[in-house]
Design a protein around this motif. Structure first.
Motif, PDB file in Angstrom:
ATOM      1  N   ARG A 128      35.001  27.153  58.215  1.00 18.01           N
ATOM      2  CA  ARG A 128      34.242  27.136  56.639  1.00 18.01           C
ATOM      3  C   ARG A 128      32.953  26.910  56.569  1.00 18.01           C
ATOM      4  N   GLY A 143      40.767  34.132  51.344  1.00 25.53           N
ATOM      5  CA  GLY A 143      40.895  32.366  50.245  1.00 25.53           C
ATOM      6  C   GLY A 143      41.924  32.875  50.048  1.00 25.53           C
ATOM      7  N   PRO A 147      35.941  30.324  45.701  1.00 22.85           N
ATOM      8  CA  PRO A 147      34.748  29.220  45.353  1.00 22.85           C
ATOM      9  C   PRO A 147      34.312  28.455  45.271  1.00 22.85           C
ATOM     10  N   LYS A 267      46.797  35.473  49.932  1.00 22.96           N
ATOM     11  CA  LYS A 267      45.573  35.289  49.999  1.00 22.96           C
ATOM     12  C   LYS A 267      44.546  36.193  49.988  1.00 22.96           C
TER      13      LYS A 267
END
Length: 303
Positions: A128, A143, A147, A267
């Motif tokens: 990260r 991801g 975020p 993802k």
């Protein structure tokens, strides 16, 4: 501002010599600038020993603010330069090793040819990253979720992970019809960390609103997805591979997708940049280039 820029470079590189090289300065000048900065503030910013150079508590807090200040100054300069001129300057992009090889490096190569006044630095890191603290403009990452609120993200591709194996392996062991049947197969284990030496894992399968968790086992445990990809192609067993990495082999018949109604893991591939940052022309152009390439590449556009 020169002293602040030098201090940031020293913290970022961990060495006065490396910071001086990055700024085109003599070593003594870099050291003197930081010393004068500490003297003017009346605070020690760096811990100096013969082996370690790191920020103090006050230095770490000061570093974070200095990075934001330098970023805003650079953005102001870039905005002025971009008015009536072709985009220029340095673009720093973070990504993973896998996405770097599969997508970002090729985009950056073409981007440099189209925009000769822009320098592109792509840094591959399987961890990260903090864009602001590390002086990065944009990140292309895999991801599973959005975020944090300080970032803006844009989905490039709806990523999936597929179970696959070679036709030769399946000719001997047979193809599973249900996720639970994988417990009787040789599965290639992806290690979750450097000290994870287990030869078992839990794979989560999704189909519409149905979720199944299956405990799988195998004698081969690997620490990277690229090694897992190579092993499954060698016929070592069943592997869970990102769809963009195995789609071409499946199309050519070198691999077979198992349980096609099921997805092992979702993802998304995302472009991420700070929410409080004005996007310079070079960043906008690069984002557009990544999106266009992923859209036209069947490995990404078909998943």
């Amino acid at each position: 501002m020169d002293a602040i820029a030098t201090f940031v470079a020293v913290v970022r590189t961990g060495h006065f010599a490396a910071a001086a090289r990055s700024l085109g300065l003599p070593n003594s000048t870099a050291s003197q600038r930081v010393a004068r900065l500490e003297e003017s503030l009346g605070v020690r910013l760096l811990e100096r020993t013969t082996r370690v150079l790191r920020p103090t508590g006050a230095g770490a807090a000061y570093y974070e603010r200095c990075v934001r200040i330098l970023t805003e100054v650079e953005e102001a300069n870039a905005a002025v330069r971009d008015l009536g001129t072709s985009p220029r300057g340095t673009l720093r992009v973070a990504t993973t090793h896998l996405l770097g090889q599969a997508l970002v490096a090729a985009v950056a190569a073409v981007f440099c040819q189209r925009h000769p006044a822009i320098e592109v630095e792509v840094i591959a890191m399987d961890r990260r990253v903090s864009l602001l603290e590390e002086g990065l403009d944009v990140a292309i990452v895999v991801g599973a979720s959005e975020p944090d609120s300080t970032m803006i993200s844009r989905v490039v591709s709806r990523g999936q992970t597929w179970c696959c194996a070679t036709p030769s392996y399946l000719a001997i062991r047979g193809a599973p019809c249900l996720p639970q049947q994988l417990s009787g197969h040789d599965c290639i284990i992806r290690q979750s960390g450097a000290r994870d030496y287990s030869h078992g894992a839990i794979w989560t399968f999704e189909r519409d609103d149905e979720v199944q968790r299956v405990e799988i086992h195998g004698r081969l445990s690997l620490s990277s997805i690229m090694m897992t990809h190579a092993a499954v192609l060698a016929g070592a067993g069943v592997a869970a591979i990102p769809s963009f990495l195995c789609a071409e082999e499946i199309q050519k018949g070198r691999l077979v997708r198992l349980l096609p109604d099921w997805i092992v893991e979702r993802k998304d591939i995302r472009i991420v940049h700070p929410s409080n940052r004005h996007l310079s022309a070079r960043v906008r152009l690069f984002i557009d280039a990544v999106v266009a390439t992923a859209r036209d590449d069947k490995r990404f556009s078909t998943v």
